[in-house]
Design a protein around this motif. Structure first.
Motif, PDB file in Angstrom:
ATOM      1  N   VAL A 106       0.670  -1.389  -0.112  1.00  0.00           N
ATOM      2  CA  VAL A 106       0.016  -0.267   0.143  1.00  0.00           C
ATOM      3  C   VAL A 106       0.937   1.386   0.615  1.00  0.00           C
ATOM      4  O   VAL A 106       1.596   1.562   0.371  1.00  0.00           O
ATOM      5  N   GLN A 107       0.053   2.422  -0.064  1.00  0.00           N
ATOM      6  CA  GLN A 107       1.413   3.190  -0.388  1.00  0.00           C
ATOM      7  C   GLN A 107       0.776   4.274   0.781  1.00  0.00           C
ATOM      8  O   GLN A 107       0.134   3.479   1.970  1.00  0.00           O
ATOM      9  N   ALA A 108       2.030   5.287   1.263  1.00  0.00           N
ATOM     10  CA  ALA A 108       1.412   6.222   2.758  1.00  0.00           C
ATOM     11  C   ALA A 108       0.468   6.298   2.742  1.00  0.00           C
ATOM     12  O   ALA A 108      -0.110   7.161   1.991  1.00  0.00           O
ATOM     13  N   GLY A 109      -0.398   6.172   4.053  1.00  0.00           N
ATOM     14  CA  GLY A 109      -1.760   7.398   4.781  1.00  0.00           C
ATOM     15  C   GLY A 109      -2.757   6.351   4.533  1.00  0.00           C
ATOM     16  O   GLY A 109      -3.495   6.563   4.479  1.00  0.00           O
ATOM     17  N   GLU A 110      -2.493   5.010   3.352  1.00  0.00           N
ATOM     18  CA  GLU A 110      -3.701   3.578   2.699  1.00  0.00           C
ATOM     19  C   GLU A 110      -3.916   2.893   4.545  1.00  0.00           C
ATOM     20  O   GLU A 110      -3.167   3.294   5.377  1.00  0.00           O
ATOM     21  N   SER A 111      -5.127   2.356   3.856  1.00  0.00           N
ATOM     22  CA  SER A 111      -5.549   1.928   5.742  1.00  0.00           C
ATOM     23  C   SER A 111      -4.775  -0.150   4.580  1.00  0.00           C
ATOM     24  O   SER A 111      -5.081  -0.053   3.967  1.00  0.00           O
ATOM     25  N   LEU A 112      -4.919  -0.440   5.708  1.00  0.00           N
ATOM     26  CA  LEU A 112      -4.927  -2.221   5.800  1.00  0.00           C
ATOM     27  C   LEU A 112      -5.702  -3.159   6.861  1.00  0.00           C
ATOM     28  O   LEU A 112      -5.635  -2.737   7.567  1.00  0.00           O
ATOM     29  N   ASN A 113      -6.577  -4.648   6.289  1.00  0.00           N
ATOM     30  CA  ASN A 113      -6.462  -4.602   7.213  1.00  0.00           C
ATOM     31  C   ASN A 113      -6.429  -6.401   6.725  1.00  0.00           C
ATOM     32  O   ASN A 113      -6.276  -6.664   6.162  1.00  0.00           O
ATOM     33  N   LEU A 114      -5.460  -6.714   8.587  1.00  0.00           N
ATOM     34  CA  LEU A 114      -5.385  -7.941   8.826  1.00  0.00           C
ATOM     35  C   LEU A 114      -6.126  -8.417   9.255  1.00  0.00           C
ATOM     36  O   LEU A 114      -6.894  -8.798  10.068  1.00  0.00           O
ATOM     37  N   SER A 115      -5.742 -10.391   8.822  1.00  0.00           N
ATOM     38  CA  SER A 115      -6.693 -11.548   9.755  1.00  0.00           C
ATOM     39  C   SER A 115      -5.479 -12.215  10.007  1.00  0.00           C
ATOM     40  O   SER A 115      -5.329 -12.565   9.382  1.00  0.00           O
ATOM     41  N   CYS A 116      -6.530 -13.008  11.311  1.00  0.00           N
ATOM     42  CA  CYS A 116      -5.905 -14.076  12.066  1.00  0.00           C
ATOM     43  C   CYS A 116      -7.252 -15.205  11.875  1.00  0.00           C
ATOM     44  O   CYS A 116      -7.655 -14.931  12.700  1.00  0.00           O
ATOM     45  N   SER A 117      -7.135 -16.181  11.318  1.00  0.00           N
ATOM     46  CA  SER A 117      -7.411 -17.788  12.252  1.00  0.00           C
ATOM     47  C   SER A 117      -7.192 -18.586  12.363  1.00  0.00           C
ATOM     48  O   SER A 117      -6.095 -18.568  12.120  1.00  0.00           O
ATOM     49  N   ALA A 118      -8.171 -18.640  13.397  1.00  0.00           N
ATOM     50  CA  ALA A 118      -7.511 -20.144  14.585  1.00  0.00           C
ATOM     51  C   ALA A 118      -8.241 -21.431  14.643  1.00  0.00           C
ATOM     52  O   ALA A 118      -9.751 -21.390  14.676  1.00  0.00           O
ATOM     53  N   SER A 119      -7.120 -22.514  14.981  1.00  0.00           N
ATOM     54  CA  SER A 119      -8.064 -23.548  15.453  1.00  0.00           C
ATOM     55  C   SER A 119      -6.503 -24.287  15.972  1.00  0.00           C
ATOM     56  O   SER A 119      -6.204 -24.379  15.831  1.00  0.00           O
ATOM     57  N   GLY A 120      -7.472 -25.774  16.512  1.00  0.00           N
ATOM     58  CA  GLY A 120      -6.535 -26.624  17.149  1.00  0.00           C
ATOM     59  C   GLY A 120      -7.061 -26.309  18.498  1.00  0.00           C
ATOM     60  O   GLY A 120      -6.248 -26.575  19.258  1.00  0.00           O
ATOM     61  N   GLY A 121      -7.637 -25.420  19.124  1.00  0.00           N
ATOM     62  CA  GLY A 121      -8.172 -24.970  20.434  1.00  0.00           C
ATOM     63  C   GLY A 121      -9.604 -24.449  20.480  1.00  0.00           C
ATOM     64  O   GLY A 121     -10.354 -23.592  19.910  1.00  0.00           O
ATOM     65  N   THR A 122      -9.306 -24.085  21.906  1.00  0.00           N
ATOM     66  CA  THR A 122     -11.268 -23.263  22.477  1.00  0.00           C
ATOM     67  C   THR A 122     -10.332 -21.453  22.769  1.00  0.00           C
ATOM     68  O   THR A 122      -9.406 -21.083  23.004  1.00  0.00           O
ATOM     69  N   PHE A 123     -10.135 -21.145  20.817  1.00  0.00           N
ATOM     70  CA  PHE A 123      -9.604 -19.382  21.087  1.00  0.00           C
ATOM     71  C   PHE A 123     -10.113 -18.544  21.636  1.00  0.00           C
ATOM     72  O   PHE A 123      -9.264 -18.250  22.487  1.00  0.00           O
ATOM     73  N   SER A 124     -11.028 -18.442  22.584  1.00  0.00           N
ATOM     74  CA  SER A 124     -11.498 -17.797  24.082  1.00  0.00           C
ATOM     75  C   SER A 124     -11.104 -18.354  24.764  1.00  0.00           C
ATOM     76  O   SER A 124     -10.730 -17.159  25.870  1.00  0.00           O
ATOM     77  N   HIS A 125      -9.717 -18.874  25.118  1.00  0.00           N
ATOM     78  CA  HIS A 125      -9.050 -19.618  26.312  1.00  0.00           C
ATOM     79  C   HIS A 125      -7.828 -18.549  26.423  1.00  0.00           C
ATOM     80  O   HIS A 125      -7.527 -19.264  27.472  1.00  0.00           O
ATOM     81  N   TYR A 126      -7.315 -17.882  24.598  1.00  0.00           N
ATOM     82  CA  TYR A 126      -6.519 -18.016  25.242  1.00  0.00           C
ATOM     83  C   TYR A 126      -6.063 -15.831  24.824  1.00  0.00           C
ATOM     84  O   TYR A 126      -7.313 -14.801  23.724  1.00  0.00           O
ATOM     85  N   PRO A 127      -5.454 -15.224  25.176  1.00  0.00           N
ATOM     86  CA  PRO A 127      -5.197 -13.160  24.275  1.00  0.00           C
ATOM     87  C   PRO A 127      -5.013 -13.885  23.692  1.00  0.00           C
ATOM     88  O   PRO A 127      -4.002 -14.788  23.575  1.00  0.00           O
ATOM     89  N   MET A 128      -4.788 -12.337  23.248  1.00  0.00           N
ATOM     90  CA  MET A 128      -4.132 -12.789  21.416  1.00  0.00           C
ATOM     91  C   MET A 128      -3.541 -11.716  20.681  1.00  0.00           C
ATOM     92  O   MET A 128      -3.659 -10.550  21.864  1.00  0.00           O
ATOM     93  N   GLY A 129      -2.169 -11.028  20.351  1.00  0.00           N
ATOM     94  CA  GLY A 129      -1.663 -10.644  20.257  1.00  0.00           C
ATOM     95  C   GLY A 129      -0.952 -11.068  18.590  1.00  0.00           C
ATOM     96  O   GLY A 129      -1.360 -11.488  17.931  1.00  0.00           O
TER      97      GLY A 129
END
Length: 123
Positions: free
Chosen positions: A12-35
């Protein structure tokens, strides 16, 4: 241990926006703080933002405060990073990570990692 897969990186060019996403599997997602972490060429991996189990508490590195927003959807097992007003200095590989401890503020708190996604900001 969670398996994590990031998506959404790109150029992207400076000043623009971007969205990252992360998909989780293999466990109970709500049990983990994420970063979200990032690693620029020649530099160490550093925390960008993190979020508590329920999403009610968040933490941001000073360099991204006011520009980036972390969120999670425990029903969909995803954590996202909305990045606005991107700067050249934001160029890095971005990693999603899960903490298996009660702390979620430092690199050592996080034990599960995705493969990373490249974000490149042109000036």
């Amino acid at each position: 241990q969670l398996q994590l897969v990031e998506s959404g990186g790109g150029l992207v060019q400076a000043g623009e926006s971007l969205n990252l996403s992360c998909s989780a599997s293999g466990g109970t997602f709500s049990h983990y703080p994420m970063g979200w972490f990032r690693q620029a060429p020649g530099k160490g991996r550093a925390i960008v933002a993190s979020i508590s189990w329920t999403g009610t508490s968040t933490y941001y590195a000073d360099s991204v405060k006011g520009r980036f927003t972390i969120s999670r959807d425990n029903a969909k097992n995803t954590v996202s990073l909305q990045m606005r007003s991107l700067q050249y200095e934001d160029t890095a590989v971005y990693y999603c990570a899960a903490s298996s401890t009660s702390s979620w503020f430092t690199l050592n708190d996080f034990t599960s990692w995705g493969q990373g996604t490249q974000v490149t900001v042109s000036s």
